[in-house]
Structure formats: structure tokens, C-alpha cells
Design an enzyme around this catalytic site. Structure first.
Site, short mmCIF file in Angstrom:
data_model
loop_
_atom_site.label_atom_id
_atom_site.label_comp_id
_atom_site.label_asym_id
_atom_site.label_seq_id
_atom_site.Cartn_x
_atom_site.Cartn_y
_atom_site.Cartn_z
N ASP A 13 5.43 30.50 -58.06
CA ASP A 13 5.40 30.78 -60.13
C ASP A 13 4.82 31.87 -60.38
O ASP A 13 4.66 32.31 -61.37
CB ASP A 13 5.37 29.84 -61.34
CG ASP A 13 6.32 28.32 -61.04
OD1 ASP A 13 7.04 27.87 -60.79
OD2 ASP A 13 5.10 27.20 -61.28
N LYS A 16 7.64 36.71 -58.12
CA LYS A 16 8.63 36.88 -57.05
C LYS A 16 9.52 37.54 -57.19
O LYS A 16 9.81 38.67 -56.25
CB LYS A 16 8.46 35.25 -55.92
CG LYS A 16 7.26 35.34 -55.84
CD LYS A 16 7.29 34.44 -54.17
CE LYS A 16 7.66 32.72 -55.12
NZ LYS A 16 7.36 32.19 -55.56
N GLY A 40 13.25 28.66 -58.88
CA GLY A 40 13.54 28.91 -59.80
C GLY A 40 12.61 31.19 -60.08
O GLY A 40 11.49 30.88 -60.14
N HIS A 41 13.43 31.76 -60.12
CA HIS A 41 12.99 32.97 -59.81
C HIS A 41 13.90 33.78 -61.57
O HIS A 41 14.97 33.81 -61.28
CB HIS A 41 13.72 33.54 -58.43
CG HIS A 41 12.65 33.45 -57.58
ND1 HIS A 41 13.40 34.19 -56.55
CD2 HIS A 41 11.65 32.95 -57.46
CE1 HIS A 41 12.13 33.33 -55.81
NE2 HIS A 41 11.64 32.53 -55.93
#
Length: 453
Positions: A13, A16, A40-41
Site C-alpha cells: 500500500d 506503487k 491493489g494499485h
């Protein structure tokens, strides 16, 4: 430097997705090399937001080739949902997305087992996303996993029967429903193969061809270094290698193909799920960080635990991956605080110094030793020039460099792509070379050939 790894240096988190999106114009190819849809991006630009879980952030850039590497575990239904969302938003993926034929497939029974195991752990939950990541990696190691290439194989049913024997017994032991019938799973796999076929190839050969042609490749990590299966806070870790070494194995390239490593790290620290967290703040400051930083998981929506910057953990992460430069994210979240702290060491309860312990029980008992810094208590959101930051903010950044031993190349001052300050010259300039000006120009808008323009 032609080929660069971008990875997280904390417990995931770190932001990135934004950094990869920002740097994409300097690269021709972006590769995800481990993990699955537990990642999760989030990418924001202007008034648009994209949440990506499997597909690299580079898919948002026209002309950029994107690869899901052999080190990943892929849930086809989750991938199809993500593809549909991208197409609905005008992002074309055909001819730009390639899936490794040797990547592992997550089956519905894997997620069911993940959930049953997590429920059985009670108070000692790992904090897994319960999406089947761990079981899929386990079956790969047990040599009975199903790969993308196996979806059309004549021996698929036999491979599934071998899995079924293992899964059915454990699910029954945990009081969970049995897995689907083999014939039904075979039919589902055949359907998946038909939909995936246009994207599947030998990505190792394709990557080596691109590298031979001189194309620049960015390797995009998922999760964070402190969740690495071997070097993280075991057993509160993910099931793959999240450090720089994992890129070579998970993409099928040799170490000499990697020219540099950019580490993404928050100006403070967060963690989701269980496990030790020496600098965690269970007070008003911790809640301020959570509220101002919108610290809720992209993949799960769970609130993140928040705390001061942990330089002990950060130094360890930088050492493991040979980090050349830092991208500091969420500096603006600290704007309202009058005092900031950096943990520069640990102490055992008896007062003796503690290094980075292998035993999580020891790590849970250490006391952080802090250095204090005055806050700047002024708005930094959207600042794009490091020299325009408040003097105390610049001093804090200098302290992060001193504490980690790695220079800062990027400072994020907000969630949107344009809310970023690039440090002039080295170290980012050494990484991007003649493409660095393209990144600077990209900050303030989108390329003319970008479908979002």
C-alpha cells in the site's frame, strides 16, 4: 539505466501504482512478476480513478506493452472483470496485454480453502485477502498446480483430481463445503482458455526478444518487501517473493537484465491485517494519518493500521533489494502534525539494542527508539517543486535519506499523477537518462497519443 524494478518497501500500500503510472512514459514494457488479485494499485489523474489488481499500471498508457509474468497466480474471472472495466473506460488492451503460459491459475476451491483456514485461525489471523493466493502457490510447490497452459491440456482432469484429493480432505476437516465436481471445473477451465487465448504466450521469450531489441522494461512489484515470503515478518507474509530478486524468477529474466531499483515508501508506515508493527499508533495521531491518508485497502476496503516511519524496517528492505532511489509518497498527509517521529532503532524490554529480529514474537515486544522533528503545518498538496516545500518538510526528507541511506528521487504530494515533485539530477536522472524529460512533461498532462487525452 534501461530496466528498472519498482517495488514497495513496507507492508504494501505504498502507492506503487501512482509511481509506475508516472514513470511509464520512460519505458516500453511493464511487467507484473508476482502475486495475484490480492494486490491493489490505484491510479488517479485529473478527475479519473482506476483501481487495478492484476493488470500492470502501464495498461493506462497507449503503446505500452504489459505482461503478467510466470510468477503470478491468476484468477481468470477477476481478470475478466478488470478487462471489462478498462474497456468500459475507453482503455484498449488487445495487442498490449500478454499473459504467461506458465502462470498459475486460482480455482474457486482455492479461495474457499483460504477463507476456511483464516476463519479457523481465530485471533491469530494472518490477515490474508482470502482470495486463494496462498493455496495456489502451495499447489504450485506441490507440483500439482494448474497453469494457464494447462487449461487446454488433455490431462487437465487428472491434474484437477490430484488437487481435489488434497482440497476436499482439508475443506471437510475445516467444516467447509466440498469443492465443485471435477467435470464442472474442467468445463469452466475450457471456457477460461477460450477467453484467455488471445493474450497467452511464452512471455519469457517475448521479454528476451524485447530486451534484445533494446526496449526499456519496468518490473512492477506487488505487496511490499516486509511481506516477502522468506524475508518478511513470517508467518504474517504473502506467498511470493516481493523483493527485487523475485523479479528475475517471476519474469524469467537474468539478474544482469536489471539496471536499477526504485523503492516506493510512505512518509509514515501502514499495515493491513495481523502481524507485528513496532511503530503503530493507536491514538489520535494514528487516526489522523488514517483519515488524511484515506488508509483503506484497495483490494479489501479494510482500514489500515498506521504509525510513524520505521527506518529499521526500511533499511532492511533497502538492503534486501539493493535500492538505488526512493519515491516518498503521501508527504502531504503529515501537513497538520506539529511533531513528527522517525524510529531509528529498537530496544528489547531490558533496554538493550535490538536489530531486525527473525522471530515475530520478539519483534512484537521491541520498543521503538525515536528521533523527533518539527512539523511544517502548512499545505503541501500538489507541490511539484521540491525547493518549494516548507523548510521543515525538506529537512524531514533529508532525515529519511539519512535514516535509510538511500537518496530521494520522487516526492508525492497527493494522489493524482500531477501532484508529484521530481528531484532534479541524480538519482532519478541516472535511472531514466534521456527519457527523464518525458517524465517531467508527463506530470502535467497526458501524451497526445494517450486515449485519455
Amino acid at each position: 539505466m534501461r530496466n528498472v524494478i519498482v517495488l514497495g518497501l513496507q507492508w504494501g500500500d505504498e502507492g506503487k501504482g501512482k509511481i509506475v503510472d508516472l514513470l511509464c512514459p520512460a519505458f516500453d514494457v511493464v511487467v507484473r512478476y508476482q502475486g495475484g488479485h490480492n494486490a491493489g494499485h490505484t491510479v488517479k489523474f485529473g478527475d479519473r480513478t482506476f483501481a487495478l489488481h492484476l493488470i500492470p499500471s502501464g495498461i493506462l498508457h497507449a503503446g505500452t506493452q504489459c505482461v503478467l509474468g510466470n510468477g503470478m497466480v491468476i484468477a481468470p474471472d477477476a481478470l475478466f472483470d478488470e478487462l471489462d472495466r478498462l474497456r468500459t473506460n475507453g482503455i484498449e488492451v488487445d495487442g498490449r496485454l500478454w499473459i504467461a503460459d506458465r502462470a498459475q491459475v486460482i480455482l474457486p476451491a482455492h479461495a474457499a480453502l483460504d477463507q476456511a483456514r483464516e476463519a479457523a485461525r481465530g485471533a491469530r489471523k494472518i490477515g490474508t485477502t482470502a482470495r486463494g493466493i496462498g493455496p495456489a502457490y502451495e499447489l504450485r510447490a506441490a507440483r500439482c498446480g494448474v497453469r494457464i497452459a494447462d487449461l487446454a491440456s488433455d490431462d487437465l482432469a487428472e491434474r484437477l483430481r490430484e488437487q481435489d484429493h488434497r482440497l476436499r480432505a482439508e475443506l471437510a476437516n475445516l467444516g467447509a463445503p466440498p469443492p465443485p465436481a471435477i467435470d464442472d471445473v474442467v468445463a469452466t477451465c475450457r471456457d477460461w482458455h477460450a477467453r484467455l487465448a488471445p493474450y497467452v504466450c511464452d512471455t519469457v521469450d517475448r521479454l528476451h526478444d524485447w530486451l534484445g531489441d533494446g526496449r526499456r522494461v519496468m518490473f512492477e512489484g506487488a505487496q511490499g518487501a516486509l511481506l516477502d515470503n522468506e524475508h518478511g515478518t513470517y508467518p504474517f507474509v504473502t506467498s511470493s517473493s516481493t523483493i527485487a530478486g523475485g523479479a528475475c524468477v517471476g519474469a524469467g529474466v537474468p539478474p544482469r537484465a536489471i539496471d536499477g531499483v526504485l523503492g516506493v515508501i510512505k512518509a509514515y508506515t501502514t499495515r493491513v491485517g495481523g502481524g507485528p508493527f513496532p511503530t503503530e499508533l493507536d491514538d489520535a495521531v494514528g487516526q489522523t494519518l488514517r483519515d488524511r491518508g484515506h488508509e483503506y485497502g484497495t483490494a479489501t476496503g479494510r482500514p489500515r493500521r498506521c504509525g510513524w516511519f520505521d527506518a529499521v524496517a526500511a533499511r532492511r528492505a533497502c538492503r534486501l533489494s539493493g535500492v538505488d532511489a526512493l519515491a516518498i509518497t503521501k508527504l502531504d498527509v503529515l501537513d497538520t502534525l506539529d511533531v513528527l517521529r522517525i524510529c531509528d532503532g529498537y530496544e528489547h524490554p531490558d533496554g538493550t539494542d535490538a536489530a531486525w529480529p527473525a522471530d515475530v514474537a520478539t519483534l512484537e515486544r521491541v520498543r521503538p527508539r525515536y528521533r523527533e522533528f518539527p512539523g511544517w503545518q502548512s499545505d503541501t498538496v500538489g507541490v511539484t517543486d521540491v525547493d518549494a516545500l516548507p523548510v521543515n518538510a525538506r529537512r524531514y526528507l533529508d532525515a529519511l535519506t539519512e535514516a535509510t541511506g538511500v537518496p530521494v528521487g520522487i516526492v508525492s504530494t497527493g494522489p493524482r499523477r500531477e501532484e508529484t515533485a521530481l528531484v532534479s539530477g541524480d538519482p532519478l536522472g541516472a535511472m531514466l537518462g534521456d527519457r527523464h524529460p518525458r517524465v517531467v512533461a508527463h506530470r502535467d498532462g497526458v501524451r497526445p497519443d494517450d486515449p485519455r487525452a
